[in-house]
Design an enzyme around this catalytic site. Structure first.
Site, PDB file in Angstrom:
ATOM      1  N   HIS A  71       0.842  -1.204   0.000  1.00  0.00           N
ATOM      2  CA  HIS A  71       0.000   0.000   0.000  1.00  0.00           C
ATOM      3  C   HIS A  71       0.874   1.250   0.000  1.00  0.00           C
ATOM      4  CE1 HIS A  71      -3.577   2.414   1.496  1.00  0.00           C
ATOM      5  NE2 HIS A  71      -2.570   3.189   1.874  1.00  0.00           N
ATOM      6  N   GLU A  72       1.836   1.297   0.928  1.00  0.00           N
ATOM      7  CA  GLU A  72       2.679   2.483   1.041  1.00  0.00           C
ATOM      8  C   GLU A  72       3.677   2.587  -0.107  1.00  0.00           C
ATOM      9  OE1 GLU A  72       1.736   4.622   3.027  1.00  0.00           O
ATOM     10  OE2 GLU A  72       0.428   3.392   4.259  1.00  0.00           O
ATOM     11  N   HIS A  75       1.990   4.360  -2.983  1.00  0.00           N
ATOM     12  CA  HIS A  75       2.029   5.819  -2.830  1.00  0.00           C
ATOM     13  C   HIS A  75       3.372   6.368  -3.297  1.00  0.00           C
ATOM     14  CE1 HIS A  75      -1.722   6.308  -0.737  1.00  0.00           C
ATOM     15  NE2 HIS A  75      -1.350   5.664   0.354  1.00  0.00           N
TER      16      HIS A  75
END
Length: 266
Positions: A71-72, A75
C-alpha cells in the site's frame, strides 16, 4: 496513508545518512522475510500443520504487514514517477515496513482495530514532497494508489477463492484477509482528513476550504473511528463491507469463520 513533506526535509534526507541510490529500489530483507513467513504459514494452514487458529493468526498478521508495505510502496512509486525523488532517499521504494512506521498510525490504531474489531486499516505513513509533484491530478493519483492497491489485492484473493473446493481453515482465513483488504480500501477512500480519500480531493480544494478544515484535521480520523464504535453506524458499515465481499463471491459465513480463527484467544 500519505503525509506532506517539505523541501528542507528532502535536502536533509539526501545527505550522508540517506539510502544509497543503488539500493533504494531493492526489496528489503525484512520485506522478503515477511513474504517468506506468510508463504510458510499459509502453506502450513493449507496442509493442516500445527494448530489451525495459531497458523491463521500468524498468516493474517504477516500477510497484513506485507499488504501494508505494498500500500505504502504504491504511494511512493507514483510520487517518484511524478517528480518526488525524496522517496528514494527515505527508502520508501524498498518495501521495508519499518520505513513507513508512525507510532500512532502504524502501531497503535491498526493493532487495536484489527485485533479488537477486525477492521483493516493500513497504518503506515509516507512523507511526500507535494511541491515536487508536477500536477494536481498526479497529486491525487499518489493518494489513490494506496487504496487501489488494497482493491487489487482483494481481487487477487477473490480469484484464488474462486478455486476453493469445500471448506477449510485456509479458505476461511483467505476470506477474512479479503474482508480486511476491502475494509482498508473503503475506509481510506473516505474524504476524511488524514485518509487517502481526502488526499485525492485536497489538490482541488480552495485555500479557504483547506483553512477551514485545518483546525479539525489532526483529530478527524479519531472522530471517524469513534463513530465506528456506535452500534448503528458500525452495523451499517460492516453490512456494506460484507455486501462487497459477497459481490466478490465470498460467503459471509467464510469471513466470520476466518475472523473467529484469527481471534484464537476468545
Amino acid at each position: 496513508m500519505t503525509m506532506s513533506g517539505t523541501g528542507s526535509e528532502d535536502r536533509e534526507e539526501s545527505g550522508p545518512t540517506s539510502t544509497p541510490p543503488h539500493s533504494g529500489h531493492r526489496p528489503s530483507p525484512i520485506f522478503l522475510a515477511l513474504v517468506g513467513g506468510a508463504i510458510v504459514s499459509g502453506w502450513a494452514l493449507w496442509s493442516g500443520i500445527g494448530p489451525p487458529a495459531i497458523m491463521s493468526f500468524v498468516f493474517v498478521l504477516l500477510f497484513w504487514i506485507v499488504s501494508l508495505s505494498l500500500h505504502e510502496f504504491a504511494h511512493a512509486l507514483v510520487a517518484y514517477r511524478n517528480g518526488d525523488v525524496s522517496v528514494v532517499h527515505r527508502g520508501y521504494l524498498t518495501l521495508d515496513p519499518l520505513r513507513y512506521t508512525h507510532v500512532v498510525y502504524s502501531l497503535v490504531l491498526p493493532l487495536v482495530f484489527l485485533i479488537a474489531g477486525g477492521i483493516g486499516l493500513p497504518g503506515g505513513a509516507v512523507f511526500i514532497n507535494r511541491a515536487a509533484i508536477r500536477t494536481r491530478f498526479a497529486t491525487s493519483a499518489v493518494s489513490a494508489a494506496g487504496p487501489l492497491t488494497n482493491l487489487a489485492i482483494a481481487l487477487v484473493l477473490a480469484l484464488a477463492l474462486g478455486f476453493r473446493q469445500g471448506t477449510s481453515p485456509f479458505w476461511f482465513t483467505l476470506s477474512f484477509l479479503l474482508f480486511l483488504q476491502v475494509t482498508a480500501a473503503v475506509l481510506n477512500l473516505l474524504p476524511v482528513p488524514g485518509l487517502d480519500g481526502f488526499g485525492i480531493i485536497e489538490p482541488y480544494l480552495s485555500d479557504r476550504a483547506l483553512a477551514a478544515v485545518a483546525p479539525i484535521a489532526p483529530f478527524a480520523i479519531f472522530g471517524l473511528f469513534a463513530l465506528l464504535w456506535v452500534p448503528a453506524i458500525n452495523a451499517a458499515f460492516f453490512t456494506a463491507i460484507i455486501g462487497l465481499t459477497s459481490f466478490l463471491g465470498v460467503p459471509s459465513v467464510f469471513v466470520g469463520s476466518g475472523f473467529a480463527l484469527f481471534r484464537f484467544w476468545i
